[in-house]
Design an enzyme around this catalytic site. Structure first.
Site, PDB file in Angstrom:
ATOM      1  N   LYS A 102       7.743  -4.622  15.149  1.00 24.93           N
ATOM      2  CA  LYS A 102       8.276  -3.347  14.772  1.00 24.93           C
ATOM      3  C   LYS A 102       9.118  -2.524  15.674  1.00 24.93           C
ATOM      4  CE  LYS A 102       7.127  -1.491  11.332  1.00 24.93           C
ATOM      5  NZ  LYS A 102       7.659  -1.600   9.806  1.00 24.93           N
ATOM      6  N   LEU A 105       6.066 -10.056  -2.851  1.00 27.90           N
ATOM      7  CA  LEU A 105       4.762 -10.427  -3.373  1.00 27.90           C
ATOM      8  C   LEU A 105       4.021 -11.374  -2.305  1.00 27.90           C
ATOM      9  CD1 LEU A 105       5.300 -10.324  -7.057  1.00 27.90           C
ATOM     10  CD2 LEU A 105       4.408  -8.513  -5.822  1.00 27.90           C
ATOM     11  N   ALA A 116       7.125  -5.488   5.260  1.00 20.30           N
ATOM     12  CA  ALA A 116       6.985  -5.895   6.665  1.00 20.30           C
ATOM     13  C   ALA A 116       5.515  -6.564   6.311  1.00 20.30           C
ATOM     14  CB  ALA A 116       6.619  -4.834   7.572  1.00 20.30           C
ATOM     15  N   THR A 140       5.988   2.605  12.893  1.00 22.61           N
ATOM     16  CA  THR A 140       4.678   2.982  13.044  1.00 22.61           C
ATOM     17  C   THR A 140       4.648   3.666  14.721  1.00 22.61           C
ATOM     18  OG1 THR A 140       2.615   2.029  13.772  1.00 22.61           O
ATOM     19  CG2 THR A 140       4.383   0.542  13.941  1.00 22.61           C
ATOM     20  N   ASP A 141       3.245   4.370  14.957  1.00 18.91           N
ATOM     21  CA  ASP A 141       3.213   4.663  16.242  1.00 18.91           C
ATOM     22  C   ASP A 141       2.740   3.683  17.171  1.00 18.91           C
ATOM     23  OD1 ASP A 141       0.574   4.123  15.190  1.00 18.91           O
ATOM     24  OD2 ASP A 141      -0.372   6.163  15.534  1.00 18.91           O
ATOM     25  N   GLU A 142       2.527   2.507  16.655  1.00 22.43           N
ATOM     26  CA  GLU A 142       1.837   1.512  17.550  1.00 22.43           C
ATOM     27  C   GLU A 142       3.109   0.901  18.446  1.00 22.43           C
ATOM     28  OE1 GLU A 142      -0.423  -1.617  16.155  1.00 22.43           O
ATOM     29  OE2 GLU A 142      -1.481  -0.421  14.612  1.00 22.43           O
ATOM     30  N   THR A 168       9.648 -11.610   9.252  1.00 21.52           N
ATOM     31  CA  THR A 168       9.913 -10.525   8.228  1.00 21.52           C
ATOM     32  C   THR A 168      10.357  -9.342   8.891  1.00 21.52           C
ATOM     33  OG1 THR A 168       8.508 -11.450   6.694  1.00 21.52           O
ATOM     34  CG2 THR A 168       8.749  -8.781   6.552  1.00 21.52           C
ATOM     35  N   TYR A 217       2.350  -7.545  16.195  1.00 19.25           N
ATOM     36  CA  TYR A 217       2.787  -6.732  15.295  1.00 19.25           C
ATOM     37  C   TYR A 217       3.645  -5.660  15.755  1.00 19.25           C
ATOM     38  CZ  TYR A 217       2.605  -2.683  12.184  1.00 19.25           C
ATOM     39  OH  TYR A 217       2.802  -1.547  11.466  1.00 19.25           O
ATOM     40  N   PHE A 247       0.854  -1.241  -0.078  1.00 18.66           N
ATOM     41  CA  PHE A 247       0.083   0.113   0.170  1.00 18.66           C
ATOM     42  C   PHE A 247       0.805   1.222   0.124  1.00 18.66           C
ATOM     43  CE2 PHE A 247      -2.177   2.671   3.292  1.00 18.66           C
ATOM     44  CZ  PHE A 247      -2.846   3.554   2.478  1.00 18.66           C
TER      45      PHE A 247
HETATM   46  P1  NAD Z   1       1.443  -3.679   3.357  1.00 20.74           P
HETATM   47  O1  NAD Z   1       0.935  -4.758   4.053  1.00 20.74           O
HETATM   48  O2  NAD Z   1       0.389  -3.195   2.271  1.00 20.74           O
HETATM   49  O3  NAD Z   1       2.653  -3.970   2.224  1.00 20.74           O
HETATM   50  C1  NAD Z   1       3.781  -4.467   2.766  1.00 20.74           C
HETATM   51  C2  NAD Z   1       4.574  -4.897   1.517  1.00 20.74           C
HETATM   52  O4  NAD Z   1       5.748  -5.584   1.971  1.00 20.74           O
HETATM   53  C3  NAD Z   1       3.788  -5.842   0.762  1.00 20.74           C
HETATM   54  O5  NAD Z   1       3.804  -5.578  -0.679  1.00 20.74           O
HETATM   55  C4  NAD Z   1       4.511  -7.267   1.017  1.00 20.74           C
HETATM   56  O6  NAD Z   1       4.548  -8.198  -0.244  1.00 20.74           O
HETATM   57  C5  NAD Z   1       5.885  -6.885   1.158  1.00 20.74           C
HETATM   58  N1  NAD Z   1       6.743  -7.700   2.025  1.00 20.74           N
HETATM   59  C6  NAD Z   1       6.439  -8.413   2.958  1.00 20.74           C
HETATM   60  N2  NAD Z   1       7.438  -9.420   3.492  1.00 20.74           N
HETATM   61  C7  NAD Z   1       8.478  -8.960   2.432  1.00 20.74           C
HETATM   62  C8  NAD Z   1       9.737  -9.355   2.652  1.00 20.74           C
HETATM   63  N3  NAD Z   1      10.485 -10.274   3.285  1.00 20.74           N
HETATM   64  N4  NAD Z   1      10.698  -8.724   1.598  1.00 20.74           N
HETATM   65  C9  NAD Z   1      10.113  -7.930   0.858  1.00 20.74           C
HETATM   66  N5  NAD Z   1       8.783  -7.466   0.819  1.00 20.74           N
HETATM   67  C10 NAD Z   1       8.073  -8.076   1.751  1.00 20.74           C
HETATM   68  O7  NAD Z   1       1.929  -2.686   4.324  1.00 20.74           O
HETATM   69  P2  NAD Z   1       1.753  -0.975   4.324  1.00 20.74           P
HETATM   70  O8  NAD Z   1       0.534  -0.528   4.980  1.00 20.74           O
HETATM   71  O9  NAD Z   1       2.030  -0.601   3.055  1.00 20.74           O
HETATM   72  O10 NAD Z   1       2.955  -0.453   5.201  1.00 20.74           O
HETATM   73  C11 NAD Z   1       4.278  -0.473   4.779  1.00 20.74           C
HETATM   74  C12 NAD Z   1       5.071  -0.071   6.095  1.00 20.74           C
HETATM   75  O11 NAD Z   1       4.653   1.121   6.551  1.00 20.74           O
HETATM   76  C13 NAD Z   1       5.352  -1.352   7.121  1.00 20.74           C
HETATM   77  O12 NAD Z   1       6.553  -1.137   7.759  1.00 20.74           O
HETATM   78  C14 NAD Z   1       4.152  -0.920   8.220  1.00 20.74           C
HETATM   79  O13 NAD Z   1       4.838  -1.547   9.353  1.00 20.74           O
HETATM   80  C15 NAD Z   1       4.643   0.726   8.167  1.00 20.74           C
HETATM   81  N6  NAD Z   1       3.116   1.780   8.604  1.00 20.74           N
HETATM   82  C16 NAD Z   1       2.108   1.392   8.059  1.00 20.74           C
HETATM   83  C17 NAD Z   1       1.048   2.228   8.356  1.00 20.74           C
HETATM   84  C18 NAD Z   1      -0.294   1.999   7.911  1.00 20.74           C
HETATM   85  O14 NAD Z   1      -1.167   2.564   8.416  1.00 20.74           O
HETATM   86  N7  NAD Z   1      -0.569   1.175   6.948  1.00 20.74           N
HETATM   87  C19 NAD Z   1       1.323   3.508   9.220  1.00 20.74           C
HETATM   88  C20 NAD Z   1       2.590   3.322   9.776  1.00 20.74           C
HETATM   89  C21 NAD Z   1       3.756   2.601   9.472  1.00 20.74           C
HETATM   90  O1  DAU Z   2      -1.153   3.087  13.512  1.00 18.29           O
HETATM   91  C1  DAU Z   2      -0.416   2.617  12.574  1.00 18.29           C
HETATM   92  C2  DAU Z   2      -0.881   1.128  12.097  1.00 18.29           C
HETATM   93  O2  DAU Z   2      -2.085   1.537  11.499  1.00 18.29           O
HETATM   94  C3  DAU Z   2      -0.034   0.415  11.368  1.00 18.29           C
HETATM   95  O3  DAU Z   2       1.370   0.284  11.974  1.00 18.29           O
HETATM   96  C4  DAU Z   2      -0.513  -0.761  10.759  1.00 18.29           C
HETATM   97  O4  DAU Z   2       0.294  -1.553   9.948  1.00 18.29           O
HETATM   98  C5  DAU Z   2      -1.927  -0.690  10.226  1.00 18.29           C
HETATM   99  O5  DAU Z   2      -2.530  -1.957   9.734  1.00 18.29           O
HETATM  100  C6  DAU Z   2      -2.815   0.127  11.310  1.00 18.29           C
HETATM  101  O6  DAU Z   2      -3.001  -0.501  12.441  1.00 18.29           O
HETATM  102  P1  DAU Z   2      -4.583  -0.646  13.079  1.00 18.29           P
HETATM  103  O7  DAU Z   2      -4.645  -1.848  13.803  1.00 18.29           O
HETATM  104  O8  DAU Z   2      -4.726   0.710  13.660  1.00 18.29           O
HETATM  105  O9  DAU Z   2      -5.547  -0.656  11.640  1.00 18.29           O
HETATM  106  P2  DAU Z   2      -6.657  -1.236  11.202  1.00 18.29           P
HETATM  107  O10 DAU Z   2      -7.063  -0.642   9.784  1.00 18.29           O
HETATM  108  O11 DAU Z   2      -6.564  -2.865  11.147  1.00 18.29           O
HETATM  109  O12 DAU Z   2      -7.863  -0.924  12.341  1.00 18.29           O
HETATM  110  C7  DAU Z   2      -8.083   0.382  12.558  1.00 18.29           C
HETATM  111  C8  DAU Z   2      -8.856   0.283  13.633  1.00 18.29           C
HETATM  112  O13 DAU Z   2     -10.214  -0.271  13.097  1.00 18.29           O
HETATM  113  C9  DAU Z   2      -8.507  -0.503  14.809  1.00 18.29           C
HETATM  114  O14 DAU Z   2      -9.005   0.330  15.879  1.00 18.29           O
HETATM  115  C10 DAU Z   2      -9.060  -1.749  14.730  1.00 18.29           C
HETATM  116  C11 DAU Z   2     -10.639  -1.509  14.164  1.00 18.29           C
HETATM  117  N1  DAU Z   2     -11.124  -2.394  13.370  1.00 18.29           N
HETATM  118  C12 DAU Z   2     -10.420  -2.870  12.376  1.00 18.29           C
HETATM  119  C13 DAU Z   2     -10.924  -3.930  11.520  1.00 18.29           C
HETATM  120  C14 DAU Z   2     -10.067  -4.373  10.521  1.00 18.29           C
HETATM  121  C15 DAU Z   2     -12.430  -2.924  13.228  1.00 18.29           C
HETATM  122  O15 DAU Z   2     -13.350  -2.107  14.262  1.00 18.29           O
HETATM  123  N2  DAU Z   2     -13.141  -3.622  12.526  1.00 18.29           N
HETATM  124  C16 DAU Z   2     -12.187  -4.428  11.610  1.00 18.29           C
HETATM  125  O16 DAU Z   2     -13.028  -5.322  10.926  1.00 18.29           O
END
Ligand code: NAD
Ligand code: DAU
Length: 352
Positions: free
Chosen positions: A163, A34, A82, A133-135, A99, A159, A11
């Site tokens: 991280k 992938l 990740a 991440t903030d988590e 990972t 998770y 993403f």
């Molecule tokens: P995502 O799950 O959409 O994408 C992760 C990608 O990493 C995928 O394309 C997957 O195929 C690839 N991947 C997994 N294992 C791998 C490996 N061993 N080698 C190479 N590629 C690999 O995740 P995202 O939401 O795009 O998050 C990207 C990064 O940002 C992560 O590190 C996540 O912890 C961090 N992050 C995400 C959020 C969020 O809200 N989505 C917020 C803060 C930080």
């Molecule tokens: O804060 C940053 C993080 O945000 C990233 O590090 C993670 O990679 C990303 O997945 C995200 O984590 P969350 O757990 O906050 O995201 P998620 O979209 O899974 O959930 C958002 C909120 O919604 C959380 O409080 C859980 C709730 N939720 C989620 C799902 C999937 C529901 O209530 N119902 C659901 O079905």
């Protein structure tokens, strides 16, 4: 010079690569394993672009990463790769440590080997930017101040623990080996290409196919939502301007309870794609069993990055969410592609 972007088919990674090549001519090597979450199609628009190459492989393959670094004379690695979904880390934690921890270790080792062959100027110019991440900071009470860069690490899910471990590893490579690292800790992203296991795209998808919109617990958990394009802009700026060793919190200044987010999505869909029976999509909301160890509230204090680098979010939540809903409505093929097979197994297992 070239940058190496890992997790580039996910993403945020794919948004970053598309954004980078729309603003700069510096070549990008995209590396992605992938997994179920990665989709090479996210980068399909770059197929004929000479500035871009895609490599299918893992950050855990240090020999492959070493070759890519040398071939491309890479000057920076941006590590998005990740396992990223909290619920999956509860069902099966091991891949998260394989990972996010071991993968990051092998990636760092590959970088260390590569840098040992470079001259001092190139070593000093090199950057390893780790996207976190903030988590890692744990959870906040309703009146607690937002997370700053000095908050203690108190991860609550597997998770978040993986991280946090990877952040510590990156720090140790800075302190021990002098690697020029940068770390960003960001809040919840939303926008195009987000896999529909995460709240916002899951709700849009379920609404349109007439399924329940699952709200964990009472739906009053708070997240600080940031449009993905703003996150990409912050990473670009940190890469170009931040001092080596810096850590920055990145957030949306936009705290919202999950139930409110879901109701806002329903209202947007009601206006844009009304249900045939004239009722609101909000009628599909269903309260389900809470996530174990569910963090109650996240909020980011992004004043350091604003003060040091002049970054602040540009896209207001209403605008960003409307764009996101529009994108998913216009990309039914993408959604159909990624919600086949393995996706259905996860939904069936997790939601019953
Ligand atoms: P995502 O799950 O959409 O994408 C992760 C990608 O990493 C995928 O394309 C997957 O195929 C690839 N991947 C997994 N294992 C791998 C490996 N061993 N080698 C190479 N590629 C690999 O995740 P995202 O939401 O795009 O998050 C990207 C990064 O940002 C992560 O590190 C996540 O912890 C961090 N992050 C995400 C959020 C969020 O809200 N989505 C917020 C803060 C930080
Ligand atoms: O804060 C940053 C993080 O945000 C990233 O590090 C993670 O990679 C990303 O997945 C995200 O984590 P969350 O757990 O906050 O995201 P998620 O979209 O899974 O959930 C958002 C909120 O919604 C959380 O409080 C859980 C709730 N939720 C989620 C799902 C999937 C529901 O209530 N119902 C659901 O079905």
């Amino acid at each position: 010079m070239t940058i190496l972007v890992t997790g580039a088919a996910g993403f945020i990674g794919s948004n970053f690569v598309l954004d980078w090549l729309s603003a700069s001519n510096e070549p990008v090597v995209s590396l992605d394993a992938l997994t179920y979450a990665g989709n090479a199609g996210n980068l399909a628009s770059l197929k004929a672009d000479q500035r871009h190459s895609f490599v299918h492989g893992s950050i855990g393959d240090a020999a492959l990463v070493g070759r890519l670094l040398r071939q491309g004379q890479v000057r920076a690695v941006i590590n998005f790769a990740a396992e990223s979904h909290v619920d999956r880390s509860i069902t099966g934690p091991a891949p998260f440590f394989e990972t996010n921890v071991m993968g990051t270790l092998h990636l760092l080792e590959a970088v260390r080997g590569y840098l040992a062959e470079l001259d001092e100027a190139a070593r000093i110019a090199f950057r390893f930017l780790h996207v976190s991440t903030d988590e890692v900071y744990g959870t906040l009470g309703p009146d607690d101040p937002a997370f700053t860069e000095t908050n203690p690490y108190l991860p609550n899910s597997p998770y978040a623990a993986s991280k946090a471990s990877s952040d510590h590893l990156v720090r140790s490579y800075r302190e021990t080996f002098g690697l020029n690292t940068l770390v960003t800790n960001c809040s919840n992203n939303y926008g195009p290409y987000q896999f529909p296991e995460k709240l916002i795209p899951l709700v849009i998808h379920n609404a349109l196919i007439g399924k329940a919109l699952p709200i964990y617990g009472d739906g009053q958990q708070v997240r600080d939502w940031l449009y993905v394009g703003d996150h990409c802009a912050a990473i670009r700026l940190v890469l170009e301007r931040a001092a080596p060793g810096a850590t920055y919190n990145v957030g949306g200044n936009n705290q919202m309870a999950n139930l409110e987010v879901v109701r806002t999505i329903c209202a947007l869909l009601d206006a844009r794609r009304p249900r045939p029976d004239g009722k609101s999509y909000a009628d599909q909301i269903a309260f389900v069993t809470d996530r174990p160890g569910h963090d109650r509230r996240y909020a980011i204090d992004a004043s350091t990055i604003e003060r040091d680098l002049g970054w602040r979010p540009a896209v207001a939540f209403g605008e960003g969410l409307a764009r996101t809903v529009e994108w998913y409505l216009d990309h039914a093929d993408w959604v159909a592609d990624v919600t086949s097979g393995a996706y259905r197994d996860w939904i069936a297992r997790h939601y019953g």
